[in-house]
Motif scaffolding. Structure first.
Motif, PDB file in Angstrom:
ATOM      1  N   MET A 242      40.499  37.531  51.475  1.00  0.00           N
ATOM      2  CA  MET A 242      39.798  36.651  50.551  1.00  0.00           C
ATOM      3  C   MET A 242      40.519  35.309  50.412  1.00  0.00           C
ATOM      4  O   MET A 242      41.731  35.262  50.418  1.00  0.00           O
ATOM      5  CB  MET A 242      39.687  37.335  49.185  1.00  0.00           C
ATOM      6  CG  MET A 242      38.311  37.212  48.645  1.00  0.00           C
ATOM      7  SD  MET A 242      37.937  38.178  47.213  1.00  0.00           S
ATOM      8  CE  MET A 242      39.447  38.748  46.561  1.00  0.00           C
ATOM      9  N   THR A 243      39.731  34.259  50.293  1.00  0.00           N
ATOM     10  CA  THR A 243      40.346  32.937  50.314  1.00  0.00           C
ATOM     11  C   THR A 243      40.436  32.310  48.926  1.00  0.00           C
ATOM     12  O   THR A 243      40.888  31.195  48.790  1.00  0.00           O
ATOM     13  CB  THR A 243      39.519  32.001  51.199  1.00  0.00           C
ATOM     14  OG1 THR A 243      38.185  32.035  50.720  1.00  0.00           O
ATOM     15  CG2 THR A 243      39.559  32.402  52.650  1.00  0.00           C
ATOM     16  N   THR A 244      39.984  32.992  47.904  1.00  0.00           N
ATOM     17  CA  THR A 244      40.052  32.386  46.576  1.00  0.00           C
ATOM     18  C   THR A 244      41.040  33.158  45.712  1.00  0.00           C
ATOM     19  O   THR A 244      41.494  34.231  46.086  1.00  0.00           O
ATOM     20  CB  THR A 244      38.686  32.436  45.883  1.00  0.00           C
ATOM     21  OG1 THR A 244      38.358  33.792  45.639  1.00  0.00           O
ATOM     22  CG2 THR A 244      37.621  31.798  46.723  1.00  0.00           C
ATOM     23  N   ASP A 245      41.324  32.589  44.549  1.00  0.00           N
ATOM     24  CA  ASP A 245      42.215  33.323  43.657  1.00  0.00           C
ATOM     25  C   ASP A 245      41.433  34.010  42.536  1.00  0.00           C
ATOM     26  O   ASP A 245      41.968  34.314  41.485  1.00  0.00           O
ATOM     27  CB  ASP A 245      43.290  32.388  43.093  1.00  0.00           C
ATOM     28  CG  ASP A 245      42.678  31.139  42.497  1.00  0.00           C
ATOM     29  OD1 ASP A 245      41.426  31.055  42.430  1.00  0.00           O
ATOM     30  OD2 ASP A 245      43.446  30.241  42.102  1.00  0.00           O
ATOM     31  N   ILE A 246      40.165  34.232  42.786  1.00  0.00           N
ATOM     32  CA  ILE A 246      39.368  34.928  41.774  1.00  0.00           C
ATOM     33  C   ILE A 246      39.753  36.411  41.754  1.00  0.00           C
ATOM     34  O   ILE A 246      39.753  37.066  42.792  1.00  0.00           O
ATOM     35  CB  ILE A 246      37.860  34.778  42.075  1.00  0.00           C
ATOM     36  CG1 ILE A 246      37.472  33.301  42.005  1.00  0.00           C
ATOM     37  CG2 ILE A 246      37.024  35.591  41.100  1.00  0.00           C
ATOM     38  CD1 ILE A 246      36.064  33.013  42.486  1.00  0.00           C
ATOM     39  N   LYS A 247      40.120  36.903  40.566  1.00  0.00           N
ATOM     40  CA  LYS A 247      40.507  38.314  40.461  1.00  0.00           C
ATOM     41  C   LYS A 247      39.467  39.119  39.687  1.00  0.00           C
ATOM     42  O   LYS A 247      39.287  40.307  39.916  1.00  0.00           O
ATOM     43  CB  LYS A 247      41.850  38.436  39.717  1.00  0.00           C
ATOM     44  CG  LYS A 247      42.993  37.665  40.364  1.00  0.00           C
ATOM     45  CD  LYS A 247      43.944  38.652  41.023  1.00  0.00           C
ATOM     46  CE  LYS A 247      45.077  37.984  41.788  1.00  0.00           C
ATOM     47  NZ  LYS A 247      44.743  36.765  42.532  1.00  0.00           N
ATOM     48  N   THR A 248      38.821  38.430  38.772  1.00  0.00           N
ATOM     49  CA  THR A 248      37.904  39.122  37.870  1.00  0.00           C
ATOM     50  C   THR A 248      36.557  38.407  37.867  1.00  0.00           C
ATOM     51  O   THR A 248      36.514  37.177  37.912  1.00  0.00           O
ATOM     52  CB  THR A 248      38.472  39.098  36.433  1.00  0.00           C
ATOM     53  OG1 THR A 248      39.795  39.608  36.476  1.00  0.00           O
ATOM     54  CG2 THR A 248      37.633  39.936  35.495  1.00  0.00           C
ATOM     55  N   VAL A 249      35.491  39.162  37.828  1.00  0.00           N
ATOM     56  CA  VAL A 249      34.162  38.565  37.654  1.00  0.00           C
ATOM     57  C   VAL A 249      33.437  39.291  36.528  1.00  0.00           C
ATOM     58  O   VAL A 249      33.758  40.429  36.208  1.00  0.00           O
ATOM     59  CB  VAL A 249      33.310  38.650  38.945  1.00  0.00           C
ATOM     60  CG1 VAL A 249      33.910  37.811  40.059  1.00  0.00           C
ATOM     61  CG2 VAL A 249      33.129  40.094  39.378  1.00  0.00           C
ATOM     62  N   GLN A 250      32.438  38.569  35.957  1.00  0.00           N
ATOM     63  CA  GLN A 250      31.580  39.210  34.974  1.00  0.00           C
ATOM     64  C   GLN A 250      30.247  39.476  35.636  1.00  0.00           C
ATOM     65  O   GLN A 250      29.727  38.618  36.344  1.00  0.00           O
ATOM     66  CB  GLN A 250      31.258  38.260  33.821  1.00  0.00           C
ATOM     67  CG  GLN A 250      32.368  37.824  32.972  1.00  0.00           C
ATOM     68  CD  GLN A 250      31.769  37.097  31.764  1.00  0.00           C
ATOM     69  OE1 GLN A 250      31.204  37.713  30.865  1.00  0.00           O
ATOM     70  NE2 GLN A 250      31.886  35.785  31.755  1.00  0.00           N
ATOM     71  N   LEU A 251      29.680  40.597  35.336  1.00  0.00           N
ATOM     72  CA  LEU A 251      28.362  40.895  35.882  1.00  0.00           C
ATOM     73  C   LEU A 251      27.304  40.671  34.805  1.00  0.00           C
ATOM     74  O   LEU A 251      27.393  41.210  33.701  1.00  0.00           O
ATOM     75  CB  LEU A 251      28.318  42.356  36.355  1.00  0.00           C
ATOM     76  CG  LEU A 251      26.967  42.865  36.835  1.00  0.00           C
ATOM     77  CD1 LEU A 251      26.517  42.123  38.087  1.00  0.00           C
ATOM     78  CD2 LEU A 251      27.038  44.373  37.105  1.00  0.00           C
ATOM     79  N   PHE A 252      26.321  39.813  35.140  1.00  0.00           N
ATOM     80  CA  PHE A 252      25.115  39.745  34.305  1.00  0.00           C
ATOM     81  C   PHE A 252      24.051  40.456  35.114  1.00  0.00           C
ATOM     82  O   PHE A 252      23.557  39.933  36.110  1.00  0.00           O
ATOM     83  CB  PHE A 252      24.729  38.300  34.001  1.00  0.00           C
ATOM     84  CG  PHE A 252      23.575  38.202  33.039  1.00  0.00           C
ATOM     85  CD1 PHE A 252      23.779  38.295  31.664  1.00  0.00           C
ATOM     86  CD2 PHE A 252      22.275  38.053  33.496  1.00  0.00           C
ATOM     87  CE1 PHE A 252      22.714  38.231  30.773  1.00  0.00           C
ATOM     88  CE2 PHE A 252      21.204  37.990  32.618  1.00  0.00           C
ATOM     89  CZ  PHE A 252      21.424  38.078  31.253  1.00  0.00           C
TER      90      PHE A 252
END
Ligand code: SF4
Lengths: 245, 475, 229
Positions: A1-11
């Motif tokens: 993965m190329t981003t530093d996103i660790k957490t997402v919210q699901l709608f």
């Protein structure tokens, strides 16, 4: 993965919540398999698009404010497995609340960190190969709001191409509306039904045994039509396909 | 504007069951949409040209007062006369007085949508004049006593047999005249040619008017636009006030995209640019032909109402018809169902804009909001935005059916209360799974029956996603 | 208040409430930068024009000499059994001696000036309606669409290209332009020189009955363009 996103919210959207829980779970599965932590704010309900499209803008504003409050509790990117609800939150919230002294800025903030599911995978994470497998011939229906509202032109195709064992079939008029249109399907059902027949004819002519899309609303409409025809063609959200490994 | 007693829904039913119309719509809309696509694909830098065209139209409408004044001055400089009409009645009166004062008996018309807005033919006929539409399609519609059903293909709803029967009845056509379409066309040419030779006044619309030169531009494929503005000694052009472009160069830009968007042609056969009446010196004509008088009637008729509103963007429209052809709703119901001069997506904004939402509020609802209109519009008009705006005005005016108002009230109250929302969801799920057949409904009650008239309805899942999440993840 | 002032004032009162996306206070600058960038190169103009006009069912002839021009015109006249022409004046036709040559060959150029008196005008039109062939020059032609441009003026009537079922236009090759915008840019006088500037792209056509293409519904059903050096 190329981003530093660790957490997402699901709608998850009201339709997936109530009618297609498995699709919601598939989205969670896929995101988690990519190493992400998925948050699901339990207070979420419906984005308010039906009220907005019907012209009941005060009601839509109330629902927008409510949803913004729910989503503003975390800073994580918001993932929506629907082009239509995504378009609502990304574009129409901002317009609806432009003159609201308290919500104009939050609407903008929520808008900028909201992504439709396939858009997030391909454009943000840069992932197209999820090591998924499936069998059968698949036709892709491009739902209008995702296609023209969010520009989902290539992302779903790129994801589907990587699914082992899946044979893509060209769907004639793939980018034409299926006639759903929300309340339109009920209020002007005869027109909606006529548009649907054309879509169904095209689906049957494509030679596919499965139709895939990014919006369960249109898919529910198409599935209902195919079932009425006695057709055996399957209808699936793209997450349902991508989840199979 | 006259409103028939037949409802929108009845007209829709009729259209959907008209097999001939359905075939014609399929063929024509497919041909026009693919033609458009190919023509634009072959035009160098078409997308940039569209952006530029949009900027021209936006700038013009934003300074319409200035450009109209400039246009009028330019027309007068080359010997034309300009008239200003706020309402349809004023416009009709202006044209009727012109005709009466010049002893006009025979009038030929080339296609003009504005004149249909005005019901000008009736006015002139009431004054004892003979008025003949000369565009072949419009002529056929006039003979049949019908209204055009498409901006650029007025009688796509008719078969050649319909036309043959009509010609037999109205023109005493013989079998030889009706042998095939070319023969039928030749008959119409003969009949209409004698009208052109005898006409005292020609009435045209205008696709564009050019402020800097005082020119009007008329595009046709048949040549009736040229005859209408050449053979009669008097030419009256009806100009919707928004049809301006500032310069001749701007006109060039518009012409590069108009025909391509409309029919997929690179150009119409005749692009006819008229600047004043035939030239004279010392009262004597120095050009061999052309009308001796040119009158341009600039018409508001509700447009300034649109201008001062959120719908003003629709005035960028160049009437190409691309949005009709691309619209999934138009593709099914055709033009007559709209019951208005302006049909399809553009009509669903213009008609309520000109005449008010009552009784036209169904038109903005007749859309899936798919956005195809905006995508194909040469000047990229955001039609869906305006349809939504009109829907919100409809709701504010309380024009929606009661079931919808009640339903939405309940829905809103539920959505902002997750407790109610989930409880309601569970109840519905439990109840519907009891009565559903294998997880699907064949029939729903009340207003929802619209859905099940055409497709099955899926019953909600036994357990919602939220329930499962709570049970599986939140212990 | 005059009608005009009232009309314009009404607009001025509405404009402040107008929602006009992307309206700029300045007139957008010229499009030339990008439209002309893709222009057809001069060497290809004749081929492209011919190809486009042929596609529209117009016919293109090439004539090297004035004799050839005359010959082509006479062939067309013969084909239609015609001995009369509605024509532009000899000053406006290349070669200049063309009219004289045709007249010498027994072709009559009929007078096509329309009288101002209404009744006379109709009589004249009715007579002119019998003529089968019209002859004009051209002020330019557009290679990207196959259209020819005609500007009206003294000796250059509109009827020659409009009333008869056959239209012959003589077009010197150097008058070819890549596109309509290119023509307009080079002809600022196009709308001031006369009351009418017309672009003609092929014979008159209609598809109004069952979308069946039919030629010659109102204007000429045959169009011949003779390209001269
Ligand atoms: S709204 Fe756009 S697409 Fe529709 S007729 Fe007008 S210019 Fe053409």
């Amino acid at each position: 993965m190329t981003t530093d996103i660790k957490t997402v919210q699901l709608f998850v959207t009201c339709l997936i919540d109530k009618f297609f829980p498995e699709t919601g779970l598939a989205v969670v599965d896929i995101l988690e398999a990519l190493g992400l932590t998925v948050e699901f704010p339990l207070a979420q309900t419906c984005c308010g698009q039906p009220a907005f499209n019907a012209g009941f803008w005060d009601d839509a504003r109330a629902m927008a404010r409510y949803t913004i409050d729910v989503l503003a509790q975390s800073d994580a990117p918001i993932i929506i497995p629907s082009g239509s609800c995504g378009d609502m939150i990304i574009h129409h919230y901002v317009d609806l609340l432009a003159n609201d002294p308290h919500y104009a800025a939050p609407a903008q903030a929520v808008s900028t960190r909201t992504y439709e599911f396939t858009q997030f995978l391909v454009d943000v994470l840069g992932v197209t190969d999820l090591h998924s497998t499936a069998t059968g011939c698949v036709a892709y229906h491009a739902s209008c709001h995702g296609l023209r509202g969010l520009g989902l032109k290539t992302q779903p195709h790129r994801l589907l191409k990587q699914v082992a064992g899946l044979e893509p079939k060209e769907l004639p008029g793939s980018e034409e509306c299926c006639g759903f249109g929300g309340l339109f399907a009920v209020k002007m059902s005869q027109i909606s039904g006529a548009i649907l027949q054309r879509k169904l004819d095209n689906i049957e002519a494509s030679g596919a045994d499965m139709v895939v899309g990014t919006d369960v609303s249109c898919l529910m409409h198409i599935a209902g039509g195919l079932r009425r025809r006695g057709s055996a063609i399957n209808v699936k959200h793209i997450a349902d396909i991508l989840r199979e490994r | 504007m006259a409103v028939s007693n037949v409802t929108f829904y009845e007209r829709v039913e009729e259209a959907l069951h008209d097999r001939q119309l359905q075939t014609a719509l399929d063929i024509s809309t497919t041909r026009f949409t693919t033609g458009r696509q190919n023509a634009l694909a072959a035009l160098p830098e078409a997308e940039a040209l569209r952006d530029h065209a949009r900027r021209i139209r936006a700038h013009t409408i934003a300074h319409l007062d200035r450009y109209l004044a400039q246009f009028a001055d330019s027309v007068e400089r080359v010997g034309g006369q300009v008239h200003w009409a706020e309402t349809a009645a004023e416009a009709n009166q202006i044209v009727a007085e012109l005709a009466l004062s010049r002893n006009v008996k025979n009038v030929v018309k080339s296609k003009s949508m504005v004149s249909e807005e005005l019901h000008l033919n009736q006015t002139l006929e009431a004054n004892g004049m003979k008025v003949v539409e000369t565009d072949l399609g419009e002529y056929i519609a006039q003979l049949a006593g019908e209204k055009p059903s498409h901006i650029i293909a007025p009688v796509i709803h008719k078969t050649r047999q319909d036309v043959a029967d009509l010609f037999r009845r109205k023109l005493q056509a013989t079998d030889a005249d009706l042998a095939d379409v070319p023969h039928m066309t030749a008959l119409a040419r003969r009949v209409l040619r004698s009208e052109f030779l005898q006409a005292d006044m020609g009435i045209s619309g205008a696709n564009f008017a050019v402020a800097e030169t005082g020119s009007i531009c008329l595009v046709t494929n048949e040549g009736n636009g040229r005859l209408t503005t050449t053979t009669p000694r008097l030419h009256v052009a009806l100009l919707g006030m928004e049809r301006l472009v500032p310069t001749l160069e701007d006109l060039g830009v518009m012409l590069q995209i108009l025909a391509r968007s409309a029919t997929g042609q690179k150009t119409s056969v005749y692009t006819n640019i008229i600047t004043g009446p035939r030239r004279t010196t010392a009262g004597q004509p120095i050009e061999p032909d052309g009308p001796d008088e040119l009158h341009i009637v600039i018409i508001d008729n509700g447009r300034s109402q649109i201008l001062g509103s959120e719908l003003a963007e629709i005035l960028y429209c160049i009437r190409c018809g691309a949005c009709l052809n691309a619209c999934p709703v138009y593709q099914q119901i055709g033009g007559h169902a709209y019951n208005s001069v302006y049909q399809g997506p553009v009509g669903s904004v213009v008609t309520p804009g000109l005449y008010g939402l009552d009784p036209w509020h169904e038109l903005p609802q007749a859309s899936t909001l798919c956005g195809a209109c905006r995508e194909v519009c040469p000047v990229r008009i955001n039609i869906p935005r305006m349809l939504l705006k009109l829907r919100s005005e409809t709701a504010e005016a309380g024009l929606n059916p009661d079931w919808l108002k009640r339903g939405l009230r309940l829905y809103r109250q539920t959505v902002v209360r997750p407790g109610w929302y989930h409880l309601g969801g569970q109840l519905t799920s439990w109840l519907s799974r009891k009565i559903a057949d294998n997880g699907w409904f064949k029939k729903l009650p009340g207003p929802l029956s619209g859905w099940t008239d055409h497709r099955d309805f899926l019953a909600p899942a036994k357990k919602s996603f939220s329930q499962r999440w709570r049970e599986e993840r939140e212990q | 208040m005059s009608q005009r002032a009232a009309f314009l004032n009404r607009l001025r009162s509405r404009l402040p409430q107008a929602k006009l996306p992307e309206a700029d206070p300045n007139h957008p600058s010229s499009f030339r930068g990008y439209t002309f960038a893709a222009d057809i190169p001069p060497a290809d103009l004749v081929d492209r024009f011919t190809q486009e006009l042929n596609a529209l069912a117009g016919q293109v002839y090439s004539a090297k000499t004035s004799q050839e021009v005359t010959k082509i015109i006479r062939q067309i006249l013969n084909k239609h059994g015609a001995k009369q022409l509605i024509s532009w004046g000899s000053d406006w036709l290349e070669p200049r001696q063309l009219v004289a040559t045709l007249t010498a060959a027994g072709i009559e150029i009929v007078d096509s000036e329309l009288p101002v008196i209404a009744a006379d005008r109709k009589v004249k039109l009715t007579a002119l309606d019998k003529i089968k062939v019209g002859l004009t020059g051209a002020h330019g032609a557009l290679a990207d669409t196959g259209a020819i441009a005609l500007i009206s003026g003294p000796g250059r009537g509109r009827l020659a290209s409009l009333l008869p079922p056959v239209h012959i236009a003589i077009l010197p090759q150097q008058k070819l332009y890549p596109s309509l915008p290119a023509f307009l840019a080079a002809h600022h006088e196009a709308t001031t020189a006369g009351s009418n500037l017309v672009f003609i792209a092929g014979p008159s056509r209609t598809g109004d009955i069952e979308m069946t293409l039919t030629m010659g519904v109102h204007g000429p059903g045959e169009l011949y363009v003779i390209l001269t050096p």
